[in-house]
Design an enzyme around this catalytic site. Structure first.
Site, PDB file in Angstrom:
ATOM      1  N   LYS A   7      40.517  35.225  79.824  1.00  0.00           N
ATOM      2  CA  LYS A   7      40.021  36.654  80.358  1.00  0.00           C
ATOM      3  C   LYS A   7      39.333  35.924  81.708  1.00  0.00           C
ATOM      4  CE  LYS A   7      40.750  39.423  76.233  1.00  0.00           C
ATOM      5  NZ  LYS A   7      41.011  38.191  75.490  1.00  0.00           N
TER       6      LYS A   7
HETATM    7  O1  LIG Z   1      42.398  43.694  74.814  1.00  0.00           O
HETATM    8  C1  LIG Z   1      42.229  42.841  73.946  1.00  0.00           C
HETATM    9  C2  LIG Z   1      42.541  41.440  74.703  1.00  0.00           C
HETATM   10  C3  LIG Z   1      42.894  40.365  74.146  1.00  0.00           C
HETATM   11  N1  LIG Z   1      42.583  40.582  72.741  1.00  0.00           N
HETATM   12  C4  LIG Z   1      42.835  39.136  72.599  1.00  0.00           C
HETATM   13  O2  LIG Z   1      44.034  38.746  71.072  1.00  0.00           O
HETATM   14  C5  LIG Z   1      43.279  38.371  70.286  1.00  0.00           C
HETATM   15  C6  LIG Z   1      43.891  39.292  68.917  1.00  0.00           C
HETATM   16  O3  LIG Z   1      44.008  38.255  67.530  1.00  0.00           O
HETATM   17  P1  LIG Z   1      44.621  38.888  66.419  1.00  0.00           P
HETATM   18  O4  LIG Z   1      44.198  38.015  65.102  1.00  0.00           O
HETATM   19  O5  LIG Z   1      46.260  39.620  66.084  1.00  0.00           O
HETATM   20  O6  LIG Z   1      43.501  41.045  65.918  1.00  0.00           O
HETATM   21  C7  LIG Z   1      42.511  37.841  70.313  1.00  0.00           C
HETATM   22  O7  LIG Z   1      42.522  36.816  70.849  1.00  0.00           O
HETATM   23  C8  LIG Z   1      41.628  38.454  71.191  1.00  0.00           C
HETATM   24  O8  LIG Z   1      40.649  38.534  71.688  1.00  0.00           O
HETATM   25  C9  LIG Z   1      42.733  41.568  72.385  1.00  0.00           C
HETATM   26  O9  LIG Z   1      42.913  41.170  70.865  1.00  0.00           O
HETATM   27  N2  LIG Z   1      42.540  43.161  73.244  1.00  0.00           N
END
Ligand SMILES: O=c1ccn([C@@H]2O[C@H](COP(=O)(O)O)[C@@H](O)[C@H]2O)c(=O)[nH]1
Length: 280
Positions: A101
């Site tokens: 990001k």
């Molecule tokens: O809008 C967003 C952007 C990035 N993320 C990232 O995705 C994963 C989600 O992890 P889970 O364990 O599947 O919840 C994490 O690395 C976030 O930083 C997001 O969740 N939402």
């Protein structure tokens, strides 16, 4: 010296999805997951977790998404593990989206693009998540580097966290939401691309009505599927006709199956099977 152009990320992603399915699995070495795998919350524990997960999952999916923060928290030696994750994923034939990001004033954005998109860096990935909140034009160095190296970007548009709406759904001077203006800018970058542009958006599987078209002729990285509660039915509702370009992303939903490599591979394949309906 070769003068051929690199194959753009969008085309490589489309081919990878065709071959391996559309799910993206996040490589997120959370402290809580290390504990549930019986590992200590140390550099060595994180390294064991990240490499075990990558080697088990990457052969079964089109793309993996390491979350840089979980590596950076161990300092420079953690970042060195991140570079090994990139290498291991590519050796297993998966694309890599580096979730960092990044975004800053243009000259600094160029340095970030060099770090994560230029093959001379050992952190260079197939795509990188970027923040357009210093203005979409501040992403120009990422766009230009992507065109030169064949990498892609995913710009944060409608993120999966509930706090995002207060910024992303604000109305701009021309009457569009901030998110709509970001999506419009991405659509313009992808205008002539086939089969798929390289300039994607991040849109969460947990959001309400997007309130704007998500058809950007580019990939839609969709976190929030799995542990955050987003479902396939939610993605069908949110994306409608654009669902064919969706890349659902799940991290904890798959990683919690570890530490068994077989169980991790099975969980990744099951996630792929579950989201296959989105392309039909
Ligand atoms: O809008 C967003 C952007 C990035 N993320 C990232 O995705 C994963 C989600 O992890 P889970 O364990 O599947 O919840 C994490 O690395 C976030 O930083 C997001 O969740 N939402």
């Amino acid at each position: 010296m070769s003068t051929s152009s690199p194959v753009p990320f969008g085309a490589r992603l489309a081919a990878a999805i065709e071959a391996r399915g559309r799910v993206c699995v996040g490589i997120d070495p959370h402290a809580s997951l290390l504990a549930s795998w019986g590992l200590e919350d140390t550099l060595a524990g994180m390294e064991k977790f990240a490499l075990t997960a990558t080697e088990a999952i990457a052969p079964h999916v089109s793309i993996v998404k390491p979350q840089a923060a979980f590596f950076e928290r161990f300092g420079s030696r953690g970042v060195a593990v991140l570079a090994r994750v990139v290498e291991a994923a590519r050796e297993a034939g998966a694309l890599v989206c580096m979730d960092v990001k990044r975004g800053d004033i243009g000259s600094t954005s160029q340095a970030y693009a060099d770090a994560y998109m230029d093959p001379r860096s050992d952190l260079a990935s197939d795509a990188v998540t970027v923040s357009p909140y210093l203005g979409f034009g501040s992403l120009d160095p990422f766009v230009e580097t992507a065109r030169r190296t064949g990498a892609g970007i995913f710009a944060l548009a409608l993120t999966s966290n509930p706090e995002g709406a207060s910024v992303q759904r604000s109305i701009t001077a021309d009457g569009r939401t901030v998110a709509a203006s970001i999506l419009d800018d991405l659509r313009a970058l992808n205008a002539d691309a086939s089969p798929l542009g390289s300039f994607g958006a991040v849109v969460g599987a947990t959001i309400a009505d997007p309130g704007t078209s998500l058809a950007i002729n580019g990939p839609l990285l969709v976190p929030g599927f799995g542990a955050q509660g987003g479902t396939v039915a939610d993605m069908q509702r949110i994306f409608g006709d654009a669902a064919a370009n969706v890349v659902p992303s799940t991290s904890r939903g798959v990683l919690q199956a570890g530490p068994s490599a077989t169980a991790l591979a099975d969980a990744a394949r099951a996630a792929n099977d579950e989201v296959a309906v989105l392309g039909r």
